[in-house]
Design a protein around this motif. Sequence first.
Motif, PDB file in Angstrom:
ATOM      1  N   LEU A 137      37.148  37.344  29.522  1.00 34.73           N
ATOM      2  CA  LEU A 137      38.169  38.348  29.718  1.00 34.73           C
ATOM      3  C   LEU A 137      37.934  39.065  31.040  1.00 34.73           C
ATOM      4  CD1 LEU A 137      40.244  39.585  27.419  1.00 34.73           C
ATOM      5  CD2 LEU A 137      38.893  41.586  27.909  1.00 34.73           C
ATOM      6  N   VAL A 138      39.000  39.350  31.749  1.00 29.67           N
ATOM      7  CA  VAL A 138      38.863  40.083  33.006  1.00 29.67           C
ATOM      8  C   VAL A 138      39.295  41.527  32.778  1.00 29.67           C
ATOM      9  CG1 VAL A 138      39.523  40.200  35.435  1.00 29.67           C
ATOM     10  CG2 VAL A 138      39.408  37.979  34.294  1.00 29.67           C
ATOM     11  N   LEU A 139      38.415  42.443  33.078  1.00 31.06           N
ATOM     12  CA  LEU A 139      38.772  43.863  33.022  1.00 31.06           C
ATOM     13  C   LEU A 139      38.806  44.357  34.460  1.00 31.06           C
ATOM     14  CD1 LEU A 139      36.638  45.407  30.109  1.00 31.06           C
ATOM     15  CD2 LEU A 139      38.985  44.681  30.092  1.00 31.06           C
ATOM     16  N   ALA A 140      39.957  44.857  34.879  1.00 31.95           N
ATOM     17  CA  ALA A 140      40.049  45.339  36.252  1.00 31.95           C
ATOM     18  C   ALA A 140      40.237  46.843  36.238  1.00 31.95           C
ATOM     19  CB  ALA A 140      41.211  44.664  36.962  1.00 31.95           C
ATOM     20  N   ALA A 141      39.728  47.512  37.262  1.00 32.75           N
ATOM     21  CA  ALA A 141      39.866  48.965  37.346  1.00 32.75           C
ATOM     22  C   ALA A 141      40.471  49.346  38.689  1.00 32.75           C
ATOM     23  CB  ALA A 141      38.504  49.631  37.189  1.00 32.75           C
ATOM     24  N   THR A 142      41.321  50.351  38.650  1.00 29.02           N
ATOM     25  CA  THR A 142      41.903  50.847  39.894  1.00 29.02           C
ATOM     26  C   THR A 142      42.300  52.320  39.766  1.00 29.02           C
ATOM     27  OG1 THR A 142      43.672  50.558  41.514  1.00 29.02           O
ATOM     28  CG2 THR A 142      44.241  50.071  39.252  1.00 29.02           C
ATOM     29  N   ASN A 143      42.288  52.999  40.888  1.00 20.70           N
ATOM     30  CA  ASN A 143      42.836  54.360  40.925  1.00 20.70           C
ATOM     31  C   ASN A 143      44.277  54.319  41.398  1.00 20.70           C
ATOM     32  OD1 ASN A 143      40.126  55.118  40.602  1.00 20.70           O
ATOM     33  ND2 ASN A 143      39.820  55.216  42.815  1.00 20.70           N
ATOM     34  N   ARG A 144      44.728  53.142  41.837  1.00 21.01           N
ATOM     35  CA  ARG A 144      46.075  53.034  42.403  1.00 21.01           C
ATOM     36  C   ARG A 144      46.855  51.903  41.742  1.00 21.01           C
ATOM     37  NH1 ARG A 144      46.693  52.130  48.028  1.00 21.01           N
ATOM     38  NH2 ARG A 144      45.277  50.374  47.790  1.00 21.01           N
ATOM     39  N   PRO A 145      47.255  52.097  40.488  1.00 19.03           N
ATOM     40  CA  PRO A 145      47.917  51.007  39.761  1.00 19.03           C
ATOM     41  C   PRO A 145      49.214  50.539  40.421  1.00 19.03           C
ATOM     42  CG  PRO A 145      48.171  53.087  38.602  1.00 19.03           C
ATOM     43  CD  PRO A 145      47.186  53.332  39.706  1.00 19.03           C
ATOM     44  N   HIS A 146      49.882  51.453  41.141  1.00 17.08           N
ATOM     45  CA  HIS A 146      51.162  51.069  41.730  1.00 17.08           C
ATOM     46  C   HIS A 146      50.988  50.113  42.897  1.00 17.08           C
ATOM     47  CE1 HIS A 146      52.899  53.876  39.055  1.00 17.08           C
ATOM     48  NE2 HIS A 146      52.159  54.873  39.542  1.00 17.08           N
ATOM     49  N   ALA A 147      49.757  50.047  43.406  1.00 13.24           N
ATOM     50  CA  ALA A 147      49.509  49.155  44.540  1.00 13.24           C
ATOM     51  C   ALA A 147      49.257  47.718  44.090  1.00 13.24           C
ATOM     52  CB  ALA A 147      48.309  49.656  45.334  1.00 13.24           C
ATOM     53  N   ILE A 148      49.099  47.523  42.788  1.00 15.63           N
ATOM     54  CA  ILE A 148      48.766  46.186  42.282  1.00 15.63           C
ATOM     55  C   ILE A 148      49.977  45.254  42.375  1.00 15.63           C
ATOM     56  CG2 ILE A 148      48.047  44.886  40.222  1.00 15.63           C
ATOM     57  CD1 ILE A 148      45.759  46.542  40.963  1.00 15.63           C
ATOM     58  N   ASP A 149      49.743  44.049  42.854  1.00 16.73           N
ATOM     59  CA  ASP A 149      50.807  43.068  43.010  1.00 16.73           C
ATOM     60  C   ASP A 149      51.401  42.682  41.652  1.00 16.73           C
ATOM     61  OD1 ASP A 149      51.643  40.953  45.411  1.00 16.73           O
ATOM     62  OD2 ASP A 149      51.937  40.165  43.384  1.00 16.73           O
ATOM     63  N   ALA A 150      52.737  42.595  41.629  1.00 20.24           N
ATOM     64  CA  ALA A 150      53.444  42.317  40.371  1.00 20.24           C
ATOM     65  C   ALA A 150      53.028  40.985  39.766  1.00 20.24           C
ATOM     66  CB  ALA A 150      54.949  42.344  40.609  1.00 20.24           C
ATOM     67  N   ALA A 151      52.598  40.058  40.611  1.00 18.69           N
ATOM     68  CA  ALA A 151      52.201  38.742  40.102  1.00 18.69           C
ATOM     69  C   ALA A 151      51.053  38.855  39.100  1.00 18.69           C
ATOM     70  CB  ALA A 151      51.781  37.843  41.268  1.00 18.69           C
ATOM     71  N   LEU A 152      50.231  39.879  39.257  1.00 15.32           N
ATOM     72  CA  LEU A 152      49.098  40.046  38.347  1.00 15.32           C
ATOM     73  C   LEU A 152      49.521  40.619  37.000  1.00 15.32           C
ATOM     74  CD1 LEU A 152      46.149  41.172  40.576  1.00 15.32           C
ATOM     75  CD2 LEU A 152      46.090  39.379  38.860  1.00 15.32           C
ATOM     76  N   MET A 153      50.708  41.179  36.968  1.00 18.03           N
ATOM     77  CA  MET A 153      51.154  41.818  35.741  1.00 18.03           C
ATOM     78  C   MET A 153      51.991  40.872  34.874  1.00 18.03           C
ATOM     79  SD  MET A 153      49.555  44.339  36.695  1.00 18.03           S
ATOM     80  CE  MET A 153      49.753  45.501  35.375  1.00 18.03           C
ATOM     81  N   ARG A 154      52.141  39.637  35.316  1.00 16.70           N
ATOM     82  CA  ARG A 154      52.915  38.675  34.507  1.00 16.70           C
ATOM     83  C   ARG A 154      52.168  38.328  33.241  1.00 16.70           C
ATOM     84  NH1 ARG A 154      54.107  35.231  39.146  1.00 16.70           N
ATOM     85  NH2 ARG A 154      55.579  36.467  40.331  1.00 16.70           N
ATOM     86  N   PRO A 155      52.896  37.888  32.204  1.00  8.30           N
ATOM     87  CA  PRO A 155      52.244  37.513  30.946  1.00  8.30           C
ATOM     88  C   PRO A 155      51.144  36.488  31.182  1.00  8.30           C
ATOM     89  CG  PRO A 155      54.625  37.470  30.700  1.00  8.30           C
ATOM     90  CD  PRO A 155      54.352  37.757  32.140  1.00  8.30           C
ATOM     91  N   GLY A 156      50.062  36.659  30.469  1.00 11.01           N
ATOM     92  CA  GLY A 156      48.941  35.732  30.616  1.00 11.01           C
ATOM     93  C   GLY A 156      47.958  36.190  31.679  1.00 11.01           C
ATOM     94  N   ARG A 157      48.287  37.250  32.375  1.00 14.25           N
ATOM     95  CA  ARG A 157      47.331  37.805  33.344  1.00 14.25           C
ATOM     96  C   ARG A 157      46.886  39.169  32.817  1.00 14.25           C
ATOM     97  NH1 ARG A 157      50.794  35.348  38.353  1.00 14.25           N
ATOM     98  NH2 ARG A 157      50.034  33.223  38.121  1.00 14.25           N
TER      99      ARG A 157
END
Length: 270
Positions: A158-178
Amino acid sequence: PSITRGVTTEVPKVSWEDIGGLKDLKKKLQQAVEWPIKHSAAFARMGISPIRGVLLHGPPGCSKTTLAKAAANAAQASFFSLSGAELYSMYVGEGEALLRNTFQRARLAAPSIIFFDEADVVAAKRGGTSSNSTTVGERLLSTLLTEMDGLEHSKGILVLAATNRPHAIDAALMRPGRFDLVLYVPPPDLEARYEILGVHTRKMKISNDVDLRRIAEDSELFTGAELEGLCREAGIVALRENISATVVCNHHFQTVKEALKPALTRAEVE
Ligand code: ATP
């Protein structure tokens, strides 16, 4: 430099009890991380595919890293830690190699958790400027996407990622299965601050005149990291006053607290 720089693999020693507050969040993480690893057979039987990624976002010093470690501890999973900023600053190709290598090692050591701190540095939205640095980020992001998609065939990672700037995250990472699960880790409220003070004074001898609830009330806007610092510094002040001291008293806490200014502002909290 070694290809495994910055990566550690042991099961972390931190447990859920070491984290004050965040009761619901801990439960959600438990379900997302612990269950699929501990009960993988049940998941397979029911035809449920476990989530592959969780994104933790929130202000610095509010336990994102500690939560990831506690989740790994609870699942008895190996813990691999990567920093987006560190990957970004590596020589050409080295960051991608470290990413691939980490996923490879995590597969071999499964069950594993890969913790990706400062994820926004690598997973920032694509496009925009055409500078060379954008290309570095794009190559890292595309490697990360490839590796996360490859997890389909691996169990117990499992990948757990952390950020203080969630809006900067690329939409491709938010697709199902990611990153299927996105959790906000808020700054501590009164009850959480009280519990955090409890955690960080657990091994400390504190005098009867110390009222942790009162300190919690007076420390609005303090992060978990700052409260931890407050407890440690109070102990140091006590020792500075008298190197043979055995207990930390209220005035030690007060001395430190008066000198501390929280980094968070009210606007960030509300
Ligand atoms: P950053 O975004 O800066 O990486 P973070 O959100 O990952 O910060 P941590 O590194 O987990 O925060 O926390 C920093 C320190 O603060 C840790 O040593 C941890 O013990 C303490 N801390 C933060 N929140 C809590 C909490 N809820 N309970 C107990 N300790 C806490």
